[in-house]
Design an enzyme around this catalytic site. Sequence first.
Site, PDB file in Angstrom:
ATOM      1  NE  ARG A  28      32.843  47.672   0.622  1.00  0.00           N
ATOM      2  CZ  ARG A  28      31.900  48.602   0.436  1.00  0.00           C
ATOM      3  NH1 ARG A  28      31.195  49.032   1.465  1.00  0.00           N
ATOM      4  NH2 ARG A  28      31.642  49.078  -0.761  1.00  0.00           N
ATOM      5  CG  ASN A 101      33.124  48.505  -4.812  1.00  0.00           C
ATOM      6  OD1 ASN A 101      32.489  47.545  -5.237  1.00  0.00           O
ATOM      7  ND2 ASN A 101      32.628  49.350  -3.925  1.00  0.00           N
ATOM      8  N   GLY A 102      32.754  48.123  -8.249  1.00  0.00           N
ATOM      9  CA  GLY A 102      31.681  48.663  -9.095  1.00  0.00           C
ATOM     10  C   GLY A 102      31.463  47.761 -10.294  1.00  0.00           C
ATOM     11  CD  GLU A 483      10.530  38.051   2.643  1.00  0.00           C
ATOM     12  OE1 GLU A 483      10.224  36.843   2.487  1.00  0.00           O
ATOM     13  OE2 GLU A 483      11.607  38.408   3.132  1.00  0.00           O
TER      14      GLU A 483
END
Length: 610
Positions: A28, A101-102, A483
């Site tokens: 993460r 977290n944020g 893509e």
Amino acid sequence: MCGIIGCVSEKAPVRDLLIRGLKRLEYRGYDSAGIAVESASGMALVREVGKIQRLEDAVGGLFVEATTGVGHTRWATHGRPSEANAHPHLSDDGTVVVAHNGIIENYRDLRAALEQDGVVFRSETDSEVIPNLIAQAWRGDLVDAVRASVAQLHGSFAIAVMHTAHPHVVVGARKDSPLIVGLADGRTLLASDVAAMLETTRDMIFLEDGDIAVLTSRGASILRFDGTPVERVPTRIPWDLARAEKAGFDHYMLKEIHEQPQVVGDALLGAIGASSEIRLEQLTLDDAVLRSLDRVAIVACGTSWHAGLVTKFWIERFARIAVDVDYASEFRYRDPVLDSRTGVIAISQSGETADTLAALRRAKVDFNARTIGICNVQGSTIARECDGLVMTHAGPEIGVASTKAFMGQLVAGFLFALRLAAARGTMSAHEARRLTDQVRRLPQWISKALLCADDVRAVAESVKDARGFLFLGRGANYPVALEGALKLKEISYMHAEGYPAGEMKHGPIALIDEGLPVVVIATRGPVYDKVASNVEEVRARGGRVIAVVNPGDDRVARQASAVITVPECDPLLGPMVNVVPLQLLAYEVARLRGCDVDQPRNLAKSVTVE
Ligand code: AGP
């Protein structure tokens, strides 16, 4: 996206549990990490730049007795990777520790007010306001102080909090960032996701937005931000560890495709003001500099080059300035015509791609051009060497084939184009508001686009043995066709080619027959009728059309052997929605062909050599 873990234990020390949990969260974010524990002399912290192993080495034999602590592994969004910017953060008065977290949108105002009250800050982060708000609000009750503080936060947050006056307690709170409580015998845990706690417990409580959890060694009590107690039923997690790190998905790539609504939400947080002004904090090029530019050159590789082609479309449309898009590997050896009035945009997920870095340096050194980076890795070489920066906030992208980072690049390119138009005065306030209102709806449109997964799986079954593919699109959807072709090539090892739909009749049409599926992006917009004619040209030659259309389409859909429906949106935002089924198609075909989806042969996540 960062990783949080916390634990309150009756007897067993928590240090090794915190470190092991952080290692499970490393995917993460991994630019810095830290742990904080309660000790006889107050809060004790160790924080290190780099991966968790460096933190473990720094902790060494410390904290062997600690039974309460929190840990954090960081993916930088505000402030470069450094020890001072690493979490957990300690309040100025030394009483409160927070891992976050944020993204706190209003951190500048909060920081200024706290500094007015004499609080000294030691980092560049948005997160550091949180422990100081709690310390300032504390009057003896930690939960009350947390409630009063989170009420002032705008943006997204999952936090783990400790206070020196409340030993053997960890408080968690969440809004728009995940936070889970783990229940074990004599220990209670808190983490950003399941993987960090699975080796200790399978019994978990998934907190909801607006929840506060108060952890002791005997369990957790949960209440709402307004103080109302609430019951949350524990879930028993069936996953093994490997599956947990992919949040239950079979591959990181599929997980990351499904993370895209969150990525867009994170990228938009704090970027659009109340009167639709675009705020790109790290761009650091003022209006005068932006106005002085008389052309733009975009340099990138691979998927990032496709993001550049879409960004060209927006910049020319909104800011009315000429844009060239170059493969960085070509640009660096050409004799490009640049000067100090050229804005050179380097787009790079890793921020380390050798060709893009070389092109950027050439633009700076040989031509004195203004340089802007669109990067996903804060502190990467390209991010550091550009004059201005727009971060993509996609979090670590583990799958080698880029998906969510590409989405982040598109959002960054769109916001930059709006910012440039505002500086140059080439867009009306009405149009700016209309477009920012539309872009705010992107997360829900992408979420709806993901619902096509079953239809895509059926298409994949029917084309998994094709001899090759043609992907067609027009306008801003032409780079999306490119893509889609690249994604399929990269992970299924099948030949695929993206082409402007209008160009097909100038050669590629000779390829058309039953054995060559033609994927056409035929969503509504100014060139829909032209694309529909191209579809009829393919059908007239016995070609097999797989059409990406909007609901209610009755012209192209009639001609197609397979239809994938995506929600209708403003055509200018179509690339962000229309790429989703193409990502899923590449994934499903590769999976059916037994390919290594996350680590395809011959590829590297970052090509740091020529
Ligand atoms: C994308 O799926 C590929 N892995 C590759 O084309 C990639 O986009 C290219 O190597 C550029 O990488 P960068 O964005 O990190 O500079």
